[in-house]
Design an enzyme around this catalytic site. Sequence first.
Site, short mmCIF file in Angstrom:
data_model
loop_
_atom_site.label_atom_id
_atom_site.label_comp_id
_atom_site.label_asym_id
_atom_site.label_seq_id
_atom_site.Cartn_x
_atom_site.Cartn_y
_atom_site.Cartn_z
N ASP A 15 -56.24 -31.40 15.81
CA ASP A 15 -54.98 -31.63 15.08
C ASP A 15 -55.13 -31.51 13.56
OD1 ASP A 15 -53.46 -32.00 17.38
OD2 ASP A 15 -53.90 -34.14 17.46
N GLY A 17 -54.53 -28.57 12.08
CA GLY A 17 -53.59 -27.53 11.66
C GLY A 17 -54.01 -26.12 12.01
N THR A 19 -53.39 -24.25 14.66
CA THR A 19 -52.32 -23.42 15.22
C THR A 19 -51.33 -23.00 14.14
OG1 THR A 19 -52.53 -24.50 17.38
CG2 THR A 19 -50.46 -23.35 16.92
N VAL A 20 -51.01 -23.91 13.24
CA VAL A 20 -50.10 -23.58 12.14
C VAL A 20 -50.73 -22.50 11.26
CG1 VAL A 20 -49.03 -24.46 10.03
CG2 VAL A 20 -48.92 -25.80 12.14
N LYS A 40 -56.29 -16.88 22.09
CA LYS A 40 -56.60 -18.30 22.29
C LYS A 40 -57.34 -18.40 23.62
CE LYS A 40 -55.84 -22.91 21.72
NZ LYS A 40 -56.05 -23.74 20.54
N ASP A 57 -49.53 -23.77 21.88
CA ASP A 57 -50.08 -23.09 20.72
C ASP A 57 -49.72 -21.61 20.70
OD1 ASP A 57 -51.19 -25.53 20.14
OD2 ASP A 57 -53.24 -24.98 20.69
N GLU A 118 -58.12 -18.34 17.93
CA GLU A 118 -57.98 -19.78 17.68
C GLU A 118 -58.87 -20.56 18.62
OE1 GLU A 118 -54.85 -23.53 17.54
OE2 GLU A 118 -54.07 -21.52 17.99
N GLY A 121 -60.37 -27.06 18.94
CA GLY A 121 -61.08 -28.10 18.22
C GLY A 121 -62.19 -27.53 17.35
#
Length: 239
Positions: A15, A17, A19-20, A40, A57, A118, A121
Amino acid sequence: MSGAKGIYIIGTDTDVGKTVVCAGLMYLLKSKGYDPCYFKPVSSGGRDTENGFFSYDASFVKAVSGFDEDDNMINPFRFRIPVSPHLASEMEGFAVDKEIIRDRYNKLIEKYRYIVVEGCGGLAVPLTKDGYLQFQLVKEMGLGCILISRTTLGTINHTLLTVSFAQNAGIPIKGIVFSGFSGDDAERDNIETIRHLTKVPVIGVIPKIEGINVEDKALGELKSVFEKTIDIEELLANV
């Protein structure tokens, strides 16, 4: 032999960021005509639809960038339960197969010019129950990484540990993108301290973006923020 370039997006933690950032990079690459692909390999968490189960995602990246490719190609392992892949695979009864991941990747690099991968983690996340860690996949794919880091308290330790781990594993960290910057002086000092201690290029500092929700595919001001904060040509020069 493919001439495609690829970069693996990893995080200092979950978390942070990733994916953003992937969505923003894909948007910039597509808008500049670079023919990019998002990949991914392993995802946790998603939604059931009438057409099947899809990763939050991957769906968000597609919504932001306009990228369109078969999800079975770009996201071969999709777990419903949002936990570490090694546990999700045990709970859901199917395992991550690195040969399938590499096969999908090899097909994509024949089709696209740039691949934005991507991760799930950080580098030491176990992808399988037998201890196959994400950094091993990165090495086998022959990719360098862009590291996504927080700007808040604790990020110096997390970032330095990740950079050191990568260096010891022989994985190049091509640049750091800081995510969620509020403009606070302490956060600014964190960024400069990491820049000084790691000697890794800082290729972007992304402010907090209001209105973003990956699960709901809410984009907020993501596109305009990335247009202002990321020099895609500089990023590509580092890849």
